[in-house]
Design a protein around this motif. Structure first.
Motif, mmCIF file in Angstrom:
data_model
loop_
_atom_site.group_PDB
_atom_site.id
_atom_site.type_symbol
_atom_site.label_atom_id
_atom_site.label_comp_id
_atom_site.label_asym_id
_atom_site.label_seq_id
_atom_site.Cartn_x
_atom_site.Cartn_y
_atom_site.Cartn_z
ATOM 1 N N ARG A 250 10.404 -4.605 32.413
ATOM 2 C CA ARG A 250 10.376 -4.979 31.001
ATOM 3 C C ARG A 250 11.372 -6.109 30.795
ATOM 4 O O ARG A 250 12.342 -6.245 31.538
ATOM 5 C CB ARG A 250 10.679 -3.796 30.094
ATOM 6 C CG ARG A 250 11.931 -2.996 30.428
ATOM 7 C CD ARG A 250 12.383 -2.148 29.257
ATOM 8 N NE ARG A 250 11.459 -1.114 28.846
ATOM 9 C CZ ARG A 250 11.378 0.102 29.398
ATOM 10 N NH1 ARG A 250 12.168 0.413 30.397
ATOM 11 N NH2 ARG A 250 10.521 1.000 28.949
ATOM 12 N N ARG B 176 19.463 7.500 26.639
ATOM 13 C CA ARG B 176 19.067 7.058 27.986
ATOM 14 C C ARG B 176 19.838 5.780 28.261
ATOM 15 O O ARG B 176 19.729 4.806 27.509
ATOM 16 C CB ARG B 176 17.549 6.807 28.036
ATOM 17 C CG ARG B 176 17.057 6.384 29.392
ATOM 18 C CD ARG B 176 16.729 7.582 30.269
ATOM 19 N NE ARG B 176 16.333 7.167 31.607
ATOM 20 C CZ ARG B 176 15.574 7.890 32.424
ATOM 21 N NH1 ARG B 176 15.119 9.058 32.048
ATOM 22 N NH2 ARG B 176 15.273 7.454 33.621
ATOM 23 N N SER C 140 20.361 -2.741 24.974
ATOM 24 C CA SER C 140 19.792 -4.096 25.007
ATOM 25 C C SER C 140 18.615 -4.208 25.979
ATOM 26 O O SER C 140 17.660 -4.935 25.721
ATOM 27 C CB SER C 140 20.875 -5.120 25.351
ATOM 28 O OG SER C 140 21.440 -4.822 26.602
ATOM 29 N N GLU C 141 18.667 -3.458 27.079
ATOM 30 C CA GLU C 141 17.575 -3.553 28.063
ATOM 31 C C GLU C 141 16.238 -3.093 27.488
ATOM 32 O O GLU C 141 15.179 -3.547 27.914
ATOM 33 C CB GLU C 141 17.875 -2.702 29.308
ATOM 34 C CG GLU C 141 19.011 -3.200 30.169
ATOM 35 C CD GLU C 141 20.343 -2.578 29.789
ATOM 36 O OE1 GLU C 141 20.494 -2.172 28.603
ATOM 37 O OE2 GLU C 141 21.231 -2.521 30.648
ATOM 38 N N ILE C 142 16.298 -2.147 26.571
ATOM 39 C CA ILE C 142 15.045 -1.565 26.054
ATOM 40 C C ILE C 142 14.860 -1.890 24.568
ATOM 41 O O ILE C 142 14.195 -1.144 23.853
ATOM 42 C CB ILE C 142 14.990 -0.032 26.288
ATOM 43 C CG1 ILE C 142 16.241 0.670 25.734
ATOM 44 C CG2 ILE C 142 14.823 0.292 27.756
ATOM 45 C CD1 ILE C 142 16.086 2.192 25.666
ATOM 46 N N ASP C 143 15.435 -3.011 24.134
ATOM 47 C CA ASP C 143 15.371 -3.313 22.697
ATOM 48 C C ASP C 143 13.931 -3.387 22.172
ATOM 49 O O ASP C 143 13.609 -2.794 21.135
ATOM 50 C CB ASP C 143 16.167 -4.592 22.372
ATOM 51 C CG ASP C 143 15.754 -5.820 23.180
ATOM 52 O OD1 ASP C 143 14.793 -5.726 23.984
ATOM 53 O OD2 ASP C 143 16.372 -6.876 23.011
ATOM 54 N N LEU C 144 13.064 -4.081 22.920
ATOM 55 C CA LEU C 144 11.671 -4.214 22.453
ATOM 56 C C LEU C 144 10.949 -2.871 22.495
ATOM 57 O O LEU C 144 10.117 -2.570 21.635
ATOM 58 C CB LEU C 144 10.928 -5.256 23.296
ATOM 59 C CG LEU C 144 11.407 -6.697 23.081
ATOM 60 C CD1 LEU C 144 10.876 -7.610 24.180
ATOM 61 C CD2 LEU C 144 10.963 -7.209 21.723
ATOM 62 N N THR C 145 11.284 -2.073 23.509
ATOM 63 C CA THR C 145 10.695 -0.727 23.609
ATOM 64 C C THR C 145 11.078 0.096 22.382
ATOM 65 O O THR C 145 10.222 0.733 21.758
ATOM 66 C CB THR C 145 11.199 -0.033 24.896
ATOM 67 O OG1 THR C 145 10.731 -0.767 26.023
ATOM 68 C CG2 THR C 145 10.709 1.392 24.987
ATOM 69 N N ASN D 158 18.174 3.290 34.450
ATOM 70 C CA ASN D 158 16.887 3.634 35.077
ATOM 71 C C ASN D 158 15.822 3.909 34.033
ATOM 72 O O ASN D 158 15.155 4.954 34.065
ATOM 73 C CB ASN D 158 17.024 4.867 35.985
ATOM 74 C CG ASN D 158 17.776 4.552 37.260
ATOM 75 O OD1 ASN D 158 17.955 3.384 37.601
ATOM 76 N ND2 ASN D 158 18.227 5.573 37.950
ATOM 77 N N TYR D 159 15.686 2.987 33.121
ATOM 78 C CA TYR D 159 14.781 3.219 31.983
ATOM 79 C C TYR D 159 13.345 3.391 32.448
ATOM 80 O O TYR D 159 12.821 2.542 33.167
ATOM 81 C CB TYR D 159 14.880 2.051 31.003
ATOM 82 C CG TYR D 159 16.284 1.838 30.506
ATOM 83 C CD1 TYR D 159 16.811 2.653 29.511
ATOM 84 C CD2 TYR D 159 17.092 0.852 31.059
ATOM 85 C CE1 TYR D 159 18.117 2.484 29.070
ATOM 86 C CE2 TYR D 159 18.402 0.670 30.617
ATOM 87 C CZ TYR D 159 18.906 1.490 29.630
ATOM 88 O OH TYR D 159 20.191 1.327 29.207
ATOM 89 N N PRO D 160 12.707 4.481 32.033
ATOM 90 C CA PRO D 160 11.309 4.691 32.432
ATOM 91 C C PRO D 160 10.366 3.867 31.553
ATOM 92 O O PRO D 160 10.814 3.081 30.714
ATOM 93 C CB PRO D 160 11.101 6.181 32.219
ATOM 94 C CG PRO D 160 12.042 6.541 31.119
ATOM 95 C CD PRO D 160 13.203 5.588 31.202
ATOM 96 N N SER E 56 13.777 -7.881 27.892
ATOM 97 C CA SER E 56 14.355 -7.638 26.565
ATOM 98 C C SER E 56 14.313 -8.915 25.732
ATOM 99 O O SER E 56 14.005 -9.986 26.234
ATOM 100 C CB SER E 56 15.799 -7.160 26.701
ATOM 101 O OG SER E 56 16.649 -8.260 26.973
ATOM 102 N N VAL F 183 11.240 -0.957 35.541
ATOM 103 C CA VAL F 183 10.884 0.337 34.965
ATOM 104 C C VAL F 183 11.054 1.372 36.064
ATOM 105 O O VAL F 183 10.572 1.191 37.179
ATOM 106 C CB VAL F 183 9.438 0.317 34.431
ATOM 107 C CG1 VAL F 183 8.987 1.717 34.037
ATOM 108 C CG2 VAL F 183 9.345 -0.624 33.238
ATOM 109 N N HIS F 184 11.768 2.447 35.725
ATOM 110 C CA HIS F 184 12.135 3.424 36.744
ATOM 111 C C HIS F 184 10.930 4.240 37.189
ATOM 112 O O HIS F 184 10.405 5.035 36.451
ATOM 113 C CB HIS F 184 13.210 4.341 36.190
ATOM 114 C CG HIS F 184 13.797 5.233 37.216
ATOM 115 N ND1 HIS F 184 14.379 4.750 38.366
ATOM 116 C CD2 HIS F 184 13.881 6.570 37.294
ATOM 117 C CE1 HIS F 184 14.802 5.766 39.092
ATOM 118 N NE2 HIS F 184 14.512 6.878 38.468
#
Ligand SMILES: [Fe+2]
Lengths: 262, 272
Positions: free
Chosen positions: A42, B246, B15-20, B249-251, A44, A52-53
């Motif tokens: 992904r 979390r 910050s890594e998963i902001d869009l998620t 290791n974001y899924p 940002s 992605v893990h």
């Protein structure tokens, strides 16, 4: 994702298409594009790429595996592309293209390349007065061919690329780069990536501009499109002959960041 | 307390998963790590969430309220300014210390559960509260060790802390589970002893077994046992909010969404 088959039957992977089109930087972009497409990484808002893990599965090529390894802990978009472009896996992809005769070691065009052609013509003219001059013509032509240089992509490579189309967004990246346009639309939009992110990549052109409204490149890795591989510390030090640049690199120019070779 | 009564189900904004986080369905609120934000430079994603009306709660990790030294007021001030910048109804940190003798532990270290340590903690919490624009909630931590000579259980310790400072509680059910596994504490007793009416919200996180030890990694899936502790909590009180943490290791988006859905299912089971 469809792997295009050319009229010669050469199956080109998207990464190969990227490499042939604009060098290792573009191939690295293509590997990243496939990983984004498959939800394996992904990106940002700030352009941080993170894997992605999923354990270790998911990558289809060694280039993708390398890209995933760079993204494991989260890294900037441009850093991931550049690191992949300079990887040993990329050198292997280049070697594969050489082995397939789709690429070759390029040779710079000598500044006085036209001179040997002129000499050959003069020798032909003189040959009508004294046939002995004809003996010099093949030698002059040999000089001409050598000095004219040659492109990194072979005829077969160019032919294989000819019928490749942007059938999906991964191929759009391979052909035009994240900064390019396809059918008038920004390729970055296909991935919901902002221009701020894709513009992190240094300016880079395709080897040869493609027709239509599609923008060939725009940015890419600093590995230029000429020469043989993005290894080594600098373009001029590589053994590929990339140092020459010049016309052998095709219409798009050997520009970009002027880093390693192709 | 206004605005905290129904936060819903949320996730830690990273910050890594902001869009998620932006596109996940059913994110009712988010938490940001206060130390990662800078006044005047809020991340675009956080601003966007605020524009959507999503509550953003600053969560601090560096106040070291359980430390022997007086709380660092510059850190408290930063936390307060972040709270104001995001219009947060409350802020939080942990019942722990992260610094001692000028050294940074790098971990959230548990506070010895003695009357003396409680006095020090209370003094620091009061000082922080005086310098914060919004209420403060304090979270129970996961401990791999217990200090000797503890005079109070963890629940009693927190109950007395609330009694003396009027702070709110942020109950991390994954930490309760970790402590049950690693040092043999009883989550039921903890929940019996704390003043549940002062519950601000709940943390849920994932972890992994390493031999006999459970590691509260925030980088693995949430165990059913942790949801079991949440279930137990929800059987006693309706939590104002429950948030998934979390940190690595974001899924995939789908996996995060299903963890949120599992949390929501537990919460709603008791609301029905
Ligand atoms: Fe927590």
């Amino acid at each position: 994702m469809v792997t295009p088959v050319t009229s010669l039957g050469t199956r080109l992977s998207p990464e190969e298409i990227g490499y042939l089109t604009a060098g290792p930087g573009r191939a690295a972009e293509t590997a990243l594009a496939r990983l984004i497409d498959a939800d394996l990484v992904r990106v940002s808002r700030q352009g941080l790429v993170s894997a992605v893990h999923l354990g270790d599965h998911g990558a289809l090529t060694e280039l993708e595996r390398r890209t995933l390894s760079y993204a494991r802990t989260g890294a900037r978009f441009d850093t991931v592309v550049q690191s992949t472009a300079y990887s040993t896996e990329m050198k292997r992809l280049h070697q594969h293209l050489l082995d397939q005769k789709l690429m070759q070691q390029p040779r710079r065009r000598h500044e006085g390349w036209w001179f040997s052609l002129a000499v050959a013509i003069v020798l032909v003219v003189l040959g009508f007065t004294a046939p002995a001059f004809f003996l010099g013509v093949p030698i002059a032509l040999l000089f001409f061919v050598w000095q004219r240089g040659r492109k990194a992509v072979t005829e077969a490579g160019a032919k294989a690329l000819r019928h490749v189309a942007a059938t999906d967004r991964v191929h759009a990246v391979a052909l035009y780069g994240f900064c390019g346009k396809v059918n008038g639309h920004a390729v970055a939009d296909l991935f919901e990536l902002s221009q701020g992110i894709v513009k992190m990549l240094p300016l880079k052109q395709n080897r040869k501009r493609r027709s239509s409204s599609d923008g060939g490149g725009g940015c890419g890795s600093s590995c230029s499109s000429c020469g043989s591989g993005c290894g080594g510390s600098s373009c001029s030090s590589s053994s590929s002959g990339c140092s020459s640049g010049g016309s052998s690199c095709g219409g798009g120019g050997c520009g970009g960041g002027g880093g390693g070779g192709d | 307390m206004a605005g905290i009564t129904d936060l819903g189900v949320g996730i830690g904004w990273r910050s890594e998963i902001d869009l998620t986080v932006e596109r996940l369905p059913g994110v009712d609120f988010v938490e940001v790590v206060a130390e990662n934000l800078h006044i005047g430079h809020l991340p675009e994603s956080v601003t966007l969430l605020l524009e959507r009306g999503i509550p953003v709660l600053p969560h601090a990790v560096s106040l070291s309220l359980g430390g022997a030294d007086p709380v660092d007021l510059s850190r408290v001030e930063h936390l307060g300014r972040i709270a104001e910048a995001v219009g947060a109804p409350m802020v939080s940190d942990h019942v722990c210390f992260v610094r001692a003798g000028g050294l940074d532990s790098g971990h959230l270290m548990p506070v010895p559960r003695t009357k003396d340590a409680l006095d020090v903690l209370v003094a620091n919490v009061k000082l922080a509260q005086e310098n914060l624009p919004v209420p403060l909630a304090l979270e129970n931590v996961a401990a791999l060790l217990e200090w000797p000579d503890g005079e109070l259980s963890e629940g009693q310790f927190l109950a007395e802390l609330v009694e003396r400072t009027d702070c709110w509680l942020l109950v991390d059910v994954a930490n309760l589970y970790a402590n049950a596994r690693n040092i043999g504490t009883d989550p039921h007793r903890f929940l019996d002893e704390i003043p549940l009416e002062r519950l601000a919200y709940v943390h849920v996180a994932g972890g992994v077994d390493h031999g006999d030890v459970y590691h509260d990694t925030h980088a693995h899936a949430v165990l059913p046992e942790v949801l079991g502790v949440l279930d137990e909590l929800c059987s006693r009180v309706k939590p104002p909010g429950v948030l998934l943490e979390r940190d690595d290791n974001y899924p995939s988006d789908a996996e995060i969404a299903s963890e949120l859905a599992a949390i929501r299912a537990v919460v709603e089971k008791h609301r029905a």
